[in-house]
Write a protein that holds these residues in place. Structure first.
Motif, mmCIF file in Angstrom:
data_model
loop_
_atom_site.group_PDB
_atom_site.id
_atom_site.type_symbol
_atom_site.label_atom_id
_atom_site.label_comp_id
_atom_site.label_asym_id
_atom_site.label_seq_id
_atom_site.Cartn_x
_atom_site.Cartn_y
_atom_site.Cartn_z
ATOM 1 N N LEU A 186 -38.550 2.560 -27.881
ATOM 2 C CA LEU A 186 -39.897 2.993 -28.245
ATOM 3 C C LEU A 186 -40.973 2.387 -27.356
ATOM 4 N N PHE A 187 -40.595 1.746 -26.260
ATOM 5 C CA PHE A 187 -41.612 1.231 -25.351
ATOM 6 C C PHE A 187 -42.510 2.343 -24.816
ATOM 7 N N PRO A 188 -41.967 3.536 -24.470
ATOM 8 C CA PRO A 188 -42.868 4.604 -24.012
ATOM 9 C C PRO A 188 -43.931 4.968 -25.049
ATOM 10 N N GLN A 189 -43.549 4.973 -26.334
ATOM 11 C CA GLN A 189 -44.523 5.280 -27.377
ATOM 12 C C GLN A 189 -45.545 4.162 -27.529
ATOM 13 N N ALA A 190 -45.080 2.920 -27.401
ATOM 14 C CA ALA A 190 -46.017 1.795 -27.466
ATOM 15 C C ALA A 190 -47.037 1.894 -26.339
ATOM 16 N N LEU A 191 -46.568 2.222 -25.137
ATOM 17 C CA LEU A 191 -47.479 2.337 -23.997
ATOM 18 C C LEU A 191 -48.441 3.502 -24.171
ATOM 19 N N ARG A 192 -47.943 4.606 -24.734
ATOM 20 C CA ARG A 192 -48.838 5.746 -25.002
ATOM 21 C C ARG A 192 -49.945 5.336 -25.969
ATOM 22 N N LEU A 193 -49.577 4.637 -27.029
ATOM 23 C CA LEU A 193 -50.562 4.231 -28.030
ATOM 24 C C LEU A 193 -51.544 3.216 -27.462
ATOM 25 N N ILE A 194 -51.062 2.318 -26.616
ATOM 26 C CA ILE A 194 -51.962 1.348 -25.983
ATOM 27 C C ILE A 194 -52.997 2.075 -25.132
ATOM 28 N N GLU A 195 -52.544 3.094 -24.400
ATOM 29 C CA GLU A 195 -53.487 3.863 -23.576
ATOM 30 C C GLU A 195 -54.498 4.590 -24.447
ATOM 31 N N GLU A 196 -54.051 5.137 -25.577
ATOM 32 C CA GLU A 196 -54.956 5.871 -26.465
ATOM 33 C C GLU A 196 -55.936 4.949 -27.185
ATOM 34 N N ILE A 197 -55.449 3.784 -27.606
ATOM 35 C CA ILE A 197 -56.272 2.874 -28.426
ATOM 36 C C ILE A 197 -57.150 1.966 -27.574
ATOM 37 N N ASN A 198 -56.650 1.562 -26.403
ATOM 38 C CA ASN A 198 -57.370 0.661 -25.505
ATOM 39 C C ASN A 198 -57.739 -0.651 -26.197
ATOM 40 N N PRO A 199 -56.755 -1.360 -26.750
ATOM 41 C CA PRO A 199 -57.049 -2.639 -27.408
ATOM 42 C C PRO A 199 -57.416 -3.706 -26.381
ATOM 43 N N ARG A 200 -58.020 -4.787 -26.845
ATOM 44 C CA ARG A 200 -58.372 -5.880 -25.939
ATOM 45 C C ARG A 200 -57.148 -6.707 -25.569
ATOM 46 N N ALA A 201 -56.143 -6.709 -26.449
ATOM 47 C CA ALA A 201 -54.936 -7.496 -26.195
ATOM 48 C C ALA A 201 -53.730 -6.778 -26.773
ATOM 49 N N VAL A 202 -52.560 -7.128 -26.243
ATOM 50 C CA VAL A 202 -51.286 -6.538 -26.676
ATOM 51 C C VAL A 202 -50.285 -7.671 -26.872
ATOM 52 N N MET A 203 -49.461 -7.556 -27.920
ATOM 53 C CA MET A 203 -48.356 -8.496 -28.097
ATOM 54 C C MET A 203 -47.125 -7.721 -28.570
ATOM 55 N N LEU A 204 -46.066 -7.725 -27.756
ATOM 56 C CA LEU A 204 -44.830 -7.027 -28.074
ATOM 57 C C LEU A 204 -43.683 -8.024 -28.028
ATOM 58 N N GLU A 205 -42.772 -7.925 -28.986
ATOM 59 C CA GLU A 205 -41.616 -8.838 -29.001
ATOM 60 C C GLU A 205 -40.330 -8.038 -29.029
ATOM 61 N N ASN A 206 -39.262 -8.660 -28.496
ATOM 62 C CA ASN A 206 -37.967 -8.008 -28.428
ATOM 63 C C ASN A 206 -36.898 -9.083 -28.309
ATOM 64 N N VAL A 207 -35.650 -8.658 -28.245
ATOM 65 C CA VAL A 207 -34.545 -9.603 -28.080
ATOM 66 C C VAL A 207 -34.553 -10.168 -26.658
ATOM 67 N N LYS A 208 -33.842 -11.283 -26.468
ATOM 68 C CA LYS A 208 -33.845 -11.945 -25.167
ATOM 69 C C LYS A 208 -33.212 -11.088 -24.071
ATOM 70 N N GLY A 209 -32.427 -10.064 -24.471
ATOM 71 C CA GLY A 209 -31.775 -9.215 -23.481
ATOM 72 C C GLY A 209 -32.741 -8.529 -22.534
ATOM 73 N N LEU A 210 -33.974 -8.268 -23.002
ATOM 74 C CA LEU A 210 -34.944 -7.587 -22.149
ATOM 75 C C LEU A 210 -35.334 -8.442 -20.947
ATOM 76 N N ALA A 211 -35.075 -9.743 -21.008
ATOM 77 C CA ALA A 211 -35.390 -10.626 -19.883
ATOM 78 C C ALA A 211 -34.271 -10.682 -18.855
ATOM 79 N N GLN A 212 -33.136 -10.013 -19.126
ATOM 80 C CA GLN A 212 -32.013 -10.064 -18.204
ATOM 81 C C GLN A 212 -32.338 -9.357 -16.889
ATOM 82 N N LYS A 213 -31.657 -9.800 -15.850
ATOM 83 C CA LYS A 213 -31.894 -9.247 -14.518
ATOM 84 C C LYS A 213 -31.630 -7.748 -14.465
ATOM 85 N N ARG A 214 -30.643 -7.272 -15.238
ATOM 86 C CA ARG A 214 -30.303 -5.854 -15.203
ATOM 87 C C ARG A 214 -31.455 -4.972 -15.669
#
Length: 331
Positions: free
Chosen positions: A93-121
């Protein structure tokens, strides 16, 4: 504003950090009911709970009205326990989060996920997210954090991304870890002893360590237990049987000092291990409740991150207008 709110761990932490919620969005019916049980319109601190699919959410109605856009976007695309399909996973759902961020234009964003997203792959995918946020006028910070470093009695490594509008970014810094870790024994002693189990004191003394990461299973896989074999073994060393979840704490007749008969966690205990208050209400059957517990974002971690974001937001406001500096932000 928060999407993919689950049982409210991130929202509760951000509330404690001083944010008020214009909307809290969750598609799962039991998680949404948990949100309503604890922060519904008939409670003292109500949240605007929207039970819906974020694909159908129009963010333009909140444009330029939100200080912080937050979310715990689903982790299966990047989970080590899953197939790690990343952008090819329908649950991404990252594409939807990015779409909503563009529509809402908040001053700040905070997204969390599992540590796997930090992997080199996932470097390319992660960089695409950062590039999109940069193009929208944000400076992006990301890192891995252990929940145990923020007074949560379990390890729970999490990938956390914070993005702030360019004029705010200079005021942001990650929160410092807590001075001391919280161990399982002290955290759960009073709950283990609640029904008169005579072994509670000794159990708590022996459970002098941080717990492994709790898991709750997905809708397709996993039931109400503490996780895979390695996690069960780690819980066994803490004096807990991890093959299932108990309906209640051990009673006065429960065995003491029998290595083959160990107490089990309850849903309430699992919530405390995640950093929820013990009076947090969980909706649904035991499996649905445990799924919410195991997939939650620990409120103390969200609070620490939220305070750091709030400091950046407030630092950019005029310091000579005290009432403006003191006004709560909105999420």
């Amino acid at each position: 504003m928060e999407i993919c709110a689950g049982a409210g761990g991130q929202a509760l932490g951000l509330e404690r950090a001083g944010f008020t919620h214009d909307a809290v969005v969750e598609i799962d019916k039991w998680a949404a009911e948990t949100l309503r049980l604890n922060r519904g319109s008939d409670t003292s601190h109500p949240w605007n709970v929207l039970e819906m699919d974020v694909h159908n959410l129009d963010g333009t109605q909140w444009r330029d009205q939100i200080d912080l856009f937050a979310g715990g976007v689903p982790c299966p695309p990047f989970s080590i326990a899953g197939k790690q399909l990343g952008a090819d996973d329908e649950r991404d759902l990252f594409p939807q989060a990015l779409r909503l961020i563009e529509e809402i234009n908040p001053r700040a964003v905070m997204l969390e996920n599992v540590k796997g997203l930090a992997q080199k792959r996932f470097d390319n995918y992660r960089n695409q997210i950062i590039e999109r946020l940069t193009a929208l006028g944000y400076r992006v910070f990301w890192d891995l954090f252990q929940a145990a470093d923020y007074a949560v009695p379990q390890l729970r490594p999490r990938f956390i991304l914070v993005a702030l509008k360019n004029d705010l970014a200079m005021h942001f810094s990650w929160p410092e870890p807590s001075a001391h870790q919280v161990h399982v024994g002290p955290a759960l002693h009073h709950l283990m002893a609640a029904r008169g189990w005579p072994g509670a004191d000794e159990w708590a003394r022996n459970a002098a360590a941080v717990a492994p990461t709790l898991v709750g299973g997905s809708k397709k896989h996993g039931g109400a237990d503490v996780g895979p074999t390695r996690a069960k073994e780690a819980w066994k060393k803490l004096g807990v049987k991890g093959t299932s979840i108990a309906e209640e704490a051990p009673g006065p007749d429960f065995p003491v000092d029998d290595p083959d008969i160990l107490p089990r966690l309850t849903v309430q205990m699992g919530g405390v291990i995640q950093g929820f208050p013990e009076d947090w209400k969980w909706a649904g059957g035991k499996t649905a409740q445990w799924r919410q517990v195991g997939n939650a974002f620990p409120p103390p971690v969200a609070e620490a991150m939220g305070l750091a974001v709030k400091q950046a937001l407030l630092s950019s406001r005029p310091t000579n207008l005290n009432e403006e500096v003191q006004a709560p932000a909105s999420a």
